[in-house]
Design an enzyme around this catalytic site. Structure first.
Site, PDB file in Angstrom:
ATOM      1  CB  ALA A  94      38.685  48.096 -62.600  1.00 17.67           C
ATOM      2  CD  GLN A  96      38.445  42.781 -69.756  1.00 18.35           C
ATOM      3  OE1 GLN A  96      39.456  43.130 -70.370  1.00 18.35           O
ATOM      4  NE2 GLN A  96      37.973  41.557 -69.874  1.00 18.35           N
ATOM      5  CB  SER A  97      43.069  47.386 -65.458  1.00 16.81           C
ATOM      6  OG  SER A  97      44.203  48.205 -65.473  1.00 16.81           O
ATOM      7  CG  ASN A  98      43.172  50.100 -71.019  1.00 19.81           C
ATOM      8  OD1 ASN A  98      42.883  49.147 -71.747  1.00 19.81           O
ATOM      9  ND2 ASN A  98      42.373  51.143 -70.849  1.00 19.81           N
ATOM     10  CB  ALA A 100      46.234  45.341 -64.888  1.00 16.63           C
TER      11      ALA A 100
END
Ligand SMILES: *Cc1c(COP(=O)(O)O)cnc(C)c1O
Length: 367
Positions: A94, A96-98, A100
């Site tokens: 998604a 704002q993914s940590n 990613a």
């Protein structure tokens, strides 16, 4: 009250931490984090609650970027990318993914080009703030996509999109490594649950710490999203500390189907580690009532608990994962799920960059 012992498992059958460490050491690992991550008692908060005694394991201080649980998984996943001679890594998540951001940061360190397929969320604009700002600074290739059905996207649909993007790079002669969100379910190029191995390792590390402080935890509580943190911790507990319950606070999925995913990952991880199958469906404890308005949607409890933790302990929670999980823990304590004499370890799994893109909501809730 959560059961105190696993049926059919007694203390004698537990593996020593040393044996479990030896199993883990058979896997290639790249050094990405400071270890052990720090641990301490939340003295002020435990006193205010009047028990149980809550300790915190600072997986938010791993040292890769702003830290978080994904860095420990990546210590085992990056060597698999290197073994497959990957030049390009493609994953999805998604906005704002940590996951990613941490994955992109680990990839650029070893010279692999990160491509991030980020699915839009309706509550946040796709702007360079929080993790997306960090993705941009890293030079990750960011592709923002619409979710396929309503609010979410299934693993299968996402993998199909990733495969189409992968083909673009393959056509240019690149070796591509594809990996699902969270590094949890073995699919794409990751054929074994390497993320979960990272969290068996975390459990072993934590147990050495709590034993040095003179206790064996009654429970470990953490935020659960894609499942491999919980799968690894449950497996670590089953193998080396049967009295320790692992309690996952789901931030996105309904508990029945999510518990099945966790069990599947844990079972695959047992096989990968060469352990006798021991994890059973009722070892997977998931609470899903703290998702509230949905994945990533900040609510009053989360805003309040973030302020309380920061003021009392100087520790910053995040609004998507650890805020919901800690609010869940405090509520479960109020509901009598834990004994006042229990010793609980809360895993702070990171995620603090997400505070900033959620600033307007947080300020409004704390007014
Ligand atoms: C991904 C993530 C989790 C959940 O871990 P899973 O292994 O995906 O279940 C918890 N907290 C934070 C901050 C995360 O980024």
């Amino acid at each position: 009250m959560i059961r105190k012992t696993y049926p059919g498992v007694d203390k004698e059958s537990a593996m020593s931490n040393k044996e479990l460490r030896e199993r883990i050491a058979r896997f290639s690992r790249i050094e990405l984090i400071h270890r052990p991550t720090p641990m301490r008692k939340l003295a002020a908060i435990s006193a205010e609650l009047g028990g149980p005694e809550i300790w915190i394991k600072r997986e938010d201080l791993t040292g890769l970027a702003f830290g978080g649980n994904k860095s420990r998984k990546l210590e085992f996943i990056i060597p698999d990318m290197l073994a497959q001679k990957a030049e390009v890594m493609i994953t999805w998540a998604a906005l704002q993914s940590n996951w990613a951001m941490q994955t992109a940061a680990a990839c650029t360190r070893v010279g692999i080009h990160p491509v991030l397929i980020l699915f839009k969320r309706y509550d946040l604009p796709p702007e360079y703030d929080g993790n997306m700002l960090l993705d941009y600074i890293l030079g990750a290739e960011i592709r923002v996509m619409e979710p396929i059905t309503g609010k979410s996207v299934s693993q299968e649909d996402a993998l199909a999109i990733v495969e189409r993007v992968a083909d673009e790079f393959r056509a240019k002669g690149k070796i591509v490594y594809t990996i699902p969100v969270g590094g949890s379910v073995p699919m794409g190029s990751m054929r074994t649950p390497l993320g979960a191995i990272g969290y068996v390792d975390a459990f072993v590390e934590m147990l050495d710490q709590t034993r040095s402080f003179g206790f064996e935890p009654d429970a470990v509580v953490h935020s659960s999203g894609s499942g491999s943190t919980q799968a690894g911790l449950v497996l670590g507990a089953k193998a080396s500390s049967p009295r320790t319950r692992v309690v996952g606070i789901s931030v996105s999925d309904e508990k029945t189907s999510f518990a099945r995913d966790v069990l599947m990952i844990a079972t695959a991880a047992e096989k990968t580690l060469g352990l006798k199958p021991s994890v059973r469906p009722d070892d997977i404890i998931v609470f899903d009532e703290y998702i509230k308005d949905g994945y990533g949607i900040v609510n009053q409890e989360v805003a309040d608990i973030t302020r309380w933790m920061f003021r009392k302990e100087g520790i910053i929670l995040d609004p998507v994962y650890t805020g919901k999980a800690f609010a869940g823990l405090v509520d479960l304590i109020g509901r009598g799920v834990f004994a006042k004499t229990d010793k609980i370890v809360f895993f702070h799994t990171g995620g603090t960059p997400a505070l900033f893109p959620n600033k307007h909501k947080i300020v409004e809730l704390l007014k």
